[in-house]
Design an enzyme around this catalytic site. Structure first.
Site, PDB file in Angstrom:
ATOM      1  N   GLU A 196      -3.027  -6.694   8.167  1.00 19.64           N
ATOM      2  CA  GLU A 196      -2.630  -6.552   6.769  1.00 19.64           C
ATOM      3  C   GLU A 196      -2.088  -7.889   6.251  1.00 19.64           C
ATOM      4  OE1 GLU A 196      -1.768  -2.223   5.596  1.00 19.64           O
ATOM      5  OE2 GLU A 196       0.085  -3.023   6.423  1.00 19.64           O
ATOM      6  N   ASN A 227      -0.719   5.368   4.268  1.00 16.37           N
ATOM      7  CA  ASN A 227       0.717   5.071   4.416  1.00 16.37           C
ATOM      8  C   ASN A 227       1.367   5.280   3.059  1.00 16.37           C
ATOM      9  OD1 ASN A 227       3.249   4.022   4.794  1.00 16.37           O
ATOM     10  ND2 ASN A 227       2.573   1.896   5.084  1.00 16.37           N
ATOM     11  N   LYS A 258       4.401   5.115   2.308  1.00 13.52           N
ATOM     12  CA  LYS A 258       5.639   4.335   2.107  1.00 13.52           C
ATOM     13  C   LYS A 258       6.736   5.272   1.585  1.00 13.52           C
ATOM     14  CE  LYS A 258       2.805   0.278   1.672  1.00 13.52           C
ATOM     15  NZ  LYS A 258       2.611  -1.063   1.181  1.00 13.52           N
ATOM     16  N   GLY A 317      -0.299  -4.386  -2.005  1.00 10.27           N
ATOM     17  CA  GLY A 317       0.239  -3.943  -3.284  1.00 10.27           C
ATOM     18  C   GLY A 317       0.048  -4.941  -4.412  1.00 10.27           C
ATOM     19  N   HIS A 346       5.209  -2.751  10.470  1.00  9.43           N
ATOM     20  CA  HIS A 346       4.665  -2.995   9.126  1.00  9.43           C
ATOM     21  C   HIS A 346       5.370  -4.218   8.530  1.00  9.43           C
ATOM     22  CE1 HIS A 346       3.710  -2.486   4.893  1.00  9.43           C
ATOM     23  NE2 HIS A 346       2.685  -1.748   5.291  1.00  9.43           N
ATOM     24  N   SER A 378      -4.549  -3.486  -0.489  1.00  8.40           N
ATOM     25  CA  SER A 378      -5.271  -3.183  -1.731  1.00  8.40           C
ATOM     26  C   SER A 378      -6.655  -2.569  -1.505  1.00  8.40           C
ATOM     27  CB  SER A 378      -5.370  -4.433  -2.617  1.00  8.40           C
ATOM     28  OG  SER A 378      -4.068  -4.874  -2.978  1.00  8.40           O
ATOM     29  N   GLU A 435       6.565  -4.765   5.742  1.00  9.08           N
ATOM     30  CA  GLU A 435       7.792  -4.449   4.983  1.00  9.08           C
ATOM     31  C   GLU A 435       8.965  -4.235   5.939  1.00  9.08           C
ATOM     32  OE1 GLU A 435       6.021  -1.281   2.677  1.00  9.08           O
ATOM     33  OE2 GLU A 435       4.756  -2.804   1.724  1.00  9.08           O
TER      34      GLU A 435
HETATM   35  P1  13P Z   1      -1.592  -1.297  -0.483  1.00  8.52           P
HETATM   36  O1  13P Z   1      -2.828  -0.518  -0.136  1.00  8.52           O
HETATM   37  O2  13P Z   1      -0.751  -0.630  -1.541  1.00  8.52           O
HETATM   38  O3  13P Z   1      -1.899  -2.737  -0.767  1.00  8.52           O
HETATM   39  O4  13P Z   1      -0.651  -1.288   0.819  1.00  8.52           O
HETATM   40  C1  13P Z   1      -1.185  -1.647   2.036  1.00  8.52           C
HETATM   41  C2  13P Z   1      -0.211  -1.303   3.082  1.00  8.52           C
HETATM   42  O5  13P Z   1       0.846  -1.904   3.199  1.00  8.52           O
HETATM   43  C3  13P Z   1      -0.533  -0.164   3.969  1.00  8.52           C
HETATM   44  O6  13P Z   1       0.331  -0.111   5.056  1.00  8.52           O
END
Ligand code: 13P
Length: 262
Positions: free
Chosen positions: A175, A13, A15, A181, A103, A221, A105
């Site tokens: 997640e 992903n 983003k 992140g 997601h 992560s 976010e």
């Molecule tokens: P990270 O791998 O940067 O922690 O992000 C995970 C994520 O949100 C994947 O959709």
């Protein structure tokens, strides 16, 4: 309940990173690093921003690459007065096969509720694509001992009105929000515990058949250095990778986790 062979699925992903020039470079580099055997062993889905999709699709088709194209989001209506939105129908016309839905976010920053998430799953499946449903708890939920309640509630809400066939075709990504992140990863054992309870919940709200077939990912992560342990857990069928998927060399190492001893 984890005996059925489920092909591992590694998803990147991106983003809101990589413009379409950078997307082409990244996909080319990744294609150079991965082998036919890698693609035979794992499904690799790539989720670039909307503006990159057409370029990525053209490259994948022209060079007959084995990446599976994915999107990060869609609107639940086929068309209409929704300025700035992109429908599942449009994505399907770009040979997008997987769409991330719900997601954290999107839920936290853009206010997507469980109802909206459910409507998006319906739209994605209506157009023949696979939803990757994201669920996860905040740090506050976790500290209050509400991880299972929160995560299983999101799973239940998303699976309402889906047939057994529709549920078994889905991917669900656990997640934990506090691990996204942040460099903090749930221990592989913790992730396995939550993910096995998701599988049990799928058996309850849908059917044991759907529960043994549905593919469950961990996200938060994930890196080349922790993927092997995560993937060694019996109920974890794949990972949803954010930051580490932006570096093609690192992402290739993640996709090749089964070959490495480190
Ligand atoms: P990270 O791998 O940067 O922690 O992000 C995970 C994520 O949100 C994947 O959709």
């Amino acid at each position: 309940m984890s005996t059925e062979v489920r092909k591992p699925i590694i998803s990147g992903n991106w983003k809101m990173n990589h413009n379409h020039f950078e997307a082409i470079q990244s996909i080319q580099k990744l294609a150079y690093l991965l082998t036919k055997d890698d693609f035979a062993a794992v499904d690799v889905t790539i989720h670039p921003p909307f503006t990159d999709l057409r370029s990525a699709q053209t490259l994948i088709d022209a060079d007959e690459l084995r990446f599976i194209l994915g999107a990060q989001h869609c609107h639940e209506s086929d068309s209409g007065a929704f300025t700035g939105e992109v429908s599942a129908q449009f994505l399907s016309k770009l040979n997008v096969n997987y769409v991330i839905v719900g997601h954290s976010e999107r839920r936290q920053i853009f206010g997507e509720t469980d109802e909206v998430v459910t409507a998006k799953i319906v739209a994605v499946q209506k157009h023949g694509m696979t939803p990757i449903l994201c669920v996860g708890e905040t740090l506050a939920d976790r500290e209050a001992g509400r991880t299972h309640e929160k995560v299983l509630g999101q799973v239940r809400a998303a699976l309402t009105k889906r047939s057994v066939e529709q549920v078994r075709a889905m991917v669900i990504a656990y997640e934990p929000i506090w691990a996204i992140g942040t460099g903090k990863t749930a221990t592989a054992q913790d992730a396995q515990l939550v993910i096995s309870s998701i599988r049990e919940e799928v058996a309850k709200v849908s059917s044991p058949l759907a529960a043994t077939a549905v593919r469950l990912q961990y996200g938060g992560s994930v890196k080349a250095s922790n993927i092997a342990e995560i993937m060694s857990q019996p109920d974890i069928d794949g990972v949803l990778v954010g930051g580490a998927s932006l570096d093609s060399a690192e992402f290739a190492r993640i996709c090749q986790y089964r070959l490495r001893k480190d």
